[in-house]
Design a protein around this motif. Structure first.
Motif, PDB file in Angstrom:
ATOM      1  N   ILE A  52       0.733  -1.133  -0.054  1.00 31.83           N
ATOM      2  CA  ILE A  52       0.046  -0.152  -0.088  1.00 31.83           C
ATOM      3  C   ILE A  52       0.903   1.229  -0.212  1.00 31.83           C
ATOM      4  O   ILE A  52       0.781   2.210  -0.720  1.00 31.83           O
ATOM      5  CB  ILE A  52      -1.095  -0.100   1.381  1.00 31.83           C
ATOM      6  N   ASP A  53       2.138   1.166   0.963  1.00 32.39           N
ATOM      7  CA  ASP A  53       2.580   2.381   0.893  1.00 32.39           C
ATOM      8  C   ASP A  53       3.618   2.768  -0.375  1.00 32.39           C
ATOM      9  O   ASP A  53       3.794   3.838  -0.902  1.00 32.39           O
ATOM     10  CB  ASP A  53       3.687   2.422   1.953  1.00 32.39           C
ATOM     11  N   GLU A  54       3.702   1.437  -0.736  1.00 33.82           N
ATOM     12  CA  GLU A  54       4.551   1.336  -2.300  1.00 33.82           C
ATOM     13  C   GLU A  54       3.772   2.330  -3.253  1.00 33.82           C
ATOM     14  O   GLU A  54       4.074   3.011  -4.179  1.00 33.82           O
ATOM     15  CB  GLU A  54       5.057   0.269  -2.720  1.00 33.82           C
ATOM     16  N   ASN A  55       2.311   1.911  -3.320  1.00 32.24           N
ATOM     17  CA  ASN A  55       1.229   2.369  -4.297  1.00 32.24           C
ATOM     18  C   ASN A  55       1.096   3.756  -3.699  1.00 32.24           C
ATOM     19  O   ASN A  55       1.023   4.760  -4.916  1.00 32.24           O
ATOM     20  CB  ASN A  55       0.210   1.541  -4.280  1.00 32.24           C
ATOM     21  N   LEU A  56       1.262   4.081  -2.703  1.00 30.34           N
ATOM     22  CA  LEU A  56       0.963   5.805  -2.131  1.00 30.34           C
ATOM     23  C   LEU A  56       1.828   6.599  -2.708  1.00 30.34           C
ATOM     24  O   LEU A  56       1.658   7.596  -3.171  1.00 30.34           O
ATOM     25  CB  LEU A  56       0.692   5.621  -0.805  1.00 30.34           C
ATOM     26  N   LEU A  97      -8.418   4.937  -3.517  1.00 30.81           N
ATOM     27  CA  LEU A  97      -7.973   5.692  -2.721  1.00 30.81           C
ATOM     28  C   LEU A  97      -9.118   7.116  -2.627  1.00 30.81           C
ATOM     29  O   LEU A  97      -9.292   7.830  -1.577  1.00 30.81           O
ATOM     30  CB  LEU A  97      -6.533   6.413  -3.109  1.00 30.81           C
ATOM     31  N   ASP A  98      -9.547   7.377  -3.587  1.00 31.42           N
ATOM     32  CA  ASP A  98     -10.612   8.475  -3.907  1.00 31.42           C
ATOM     33  C   ASP A  98     -11.806   8.137  -2.802  1.00 31.42           C
ATOM     34  O   ASP A  98     -12.281   9.108  -2.510  1.00 31.42           O
ATOM     35  CB  ASP A  98     -11.011   8.486  -5.203  1.00 31.42           C
ATOM     36  N   ALA A 120      -8.812  -0.466   4.530  1.00 32.74           N
ATOM     37  CA  ALA A 120      -9.825  -0.625   3.459  1.00 32.74           C
ATOM     38  C   ALA A 120      -9.064  -0.607   2.163  1.00 32.74           C
ATOM     39  O   ALA A 120      -9.631  -1.590   1.203  1.00 32.74           O
ATOM     40  CB  ALA A 120     -10.330   1.062   3.546  1.00 32.74           C
ATOM     41  N   LEU A 121      -7.678  -0.309   1.847  1.00 31.18           N
ATOM     42  CA  LEU A 121      -7.280  -0.431   0.780  1.00 31.18           C
ATOM     43  C   LEU A 121      -6.566  -1.933   0.687  1.00 31.18           C
ATOM     44  O   LEU A 121      -6.833  -2.388  -0.546  1.00 31.18           O
ATOM     45  CB  LEU A 121      -5.807   0.693   0.587  1.00 31.18           C
ATOM     46  N   ALA A 122      -6.386  -2.584   1.601  1.00 34.70           N
ATOM     47  CA  ALA A 122      -6.031  -4.008   1.598  1.00 34.70           C
ATOM     48  C   ALA A 122      -7.253  -4.588   1.260  1.00 34.70           C
ATOM     49  O   ALA A 122      -7.261  -5.768   0.406  1.00 34.70           O
ATOM     50  CB  ALA A 122      -5.437  -4.419   2.879  1.00 34.70           C
ATOM     51  N   LEU A 123      -8.174  -4.315   1.790  1.00 37.71           N
ATOM     52  CA  LEU A 123      -9.561  -4.934   1.419  1.00 37.71           C
ATOM     53  C   LEU A 123      -9.997  -4.891  -0.193  1.00 37.71           C
ATOM     54  O   LEU A 123     -10.389  -5.985  -0.728  1.00 37.71           O
ATOM     55  CB  LEU A 123     -10.813  -4.398   2.214  1.00 37.71           C
TER      56      LEU A 123
END
Lengths: 61, 185
Positions: free
Chosen positions: A14-18, B108-109, B153-156
């Motif tokens: 996730i951090d990488e994508n962020l 993300l939005d 939420a993003l992992a989901l």
């Protein structure tokens, strides 16, 4: 059964994508009207806080 | 601080400032407006900037405070339309088994801006919990909570995409088996 990454690897992913998203945005060219604004900053009159401009907002959550 | 030096430093932060604005607004035009307001406020309040301190952090603070201030006004103006709109937007899942960047952006939005902000401050800009708490004006526990909820939420969403791939693979296999009269291996 497919391998599912553990929480830590999800967090890293996730951090990488962020970071990629942020870098893409940070590498984008500034739009012309922002460049124009920077060019004319010197012409904006500033009178040591007595110019009627909005005060900086307080920190908020 | 000399205004020309300040201007040069301000210019050097512009792109990161705009990226931070994008992380809050997720909209080009809104981000540009926010950066414009921030630059004008910073420039006309430059005497309040303490030389030797971190100008980027100062600009970020102005930007986020402007953003939340505008947002409060907007919420007051259109009291209940935004929430239901946001919730009704769905993200088309990826079918290649991993979340592509465009789809990650879409996911993300959909996060609440407070979570997106903390994800950016900590996950991208490497702020400590304490620094993020100071910038956001909340407790460290709130920062940790927003970070965890945002990541969950993003992992989901990413799990869903992984599952989606499985379903797609199953459907494709089923189609092949059906087409070949059930003889496919």
């Amino acid at each position: 059964m497919p391998h599912r990454p553990q929480k830590q690897s999800w967090d890293s992913l996730i951090d990488e994508n962020l970071k990629k998203v942020f870098e893409e945005d940070a590498n984008a060219d500034l739009p012309p009207h922002l460049l124009e604004l920077l060019d004319r900053l010197d012409k904006i009159q500033v009178t040591d806080g007595a110019d009627g401009s909005a005060p900086l907002p307080e920190a908020e959550g | 601080m000399n205004r020309q030096d300040a201007k040069a430093e301000l210019i050097s932060h512009m792109k990161v400032l705009r990226a931070f604005a994008m992380s809050l607004t997720r909209n080009d035009a809104a981000a540009d407006d926010l950066v414009q307001d921030t630059v004008l406020k910073a420039w006309t309040n430059l005497e309040k900037f303490q030389e030797g301190t971190n100008m980027r952090a100062w600009l970020f603070t102005i930007l986020r405070n402007t953003f939340y201030s505008n947002r409060r006004k907007a919420v007051r103006e259109v009291e209940d339309s935004t929430g239901s709109m946001t919730e009704s937007i769905s993200v088309k899942p990826a079918h290649d088994g991993r979340l592509q960047l465009a789809e990650f952006r879409a996911a993300l939005d959909l996060l609440p801006v407070e979570q997106r902000e903390v994800l950016t401050l900590i996950g991208v800009l490497q702020y400590s919990y304490e620094e993020a708490a100071e910038v956001c004006g909340v407790k460290v526990g709130t920062i940790k909570s927003r970070l965890n909820r945002g990541r969950e939420a993003l992992a989901l969403k990413m799990h869903i995409d992984a599952n989606d791939r499985m379903e797609l693979t199953d459907a494709a296999t089923h189609a092949v088996v059906s087409a070949s009269g059930g003889t496919a291996a």
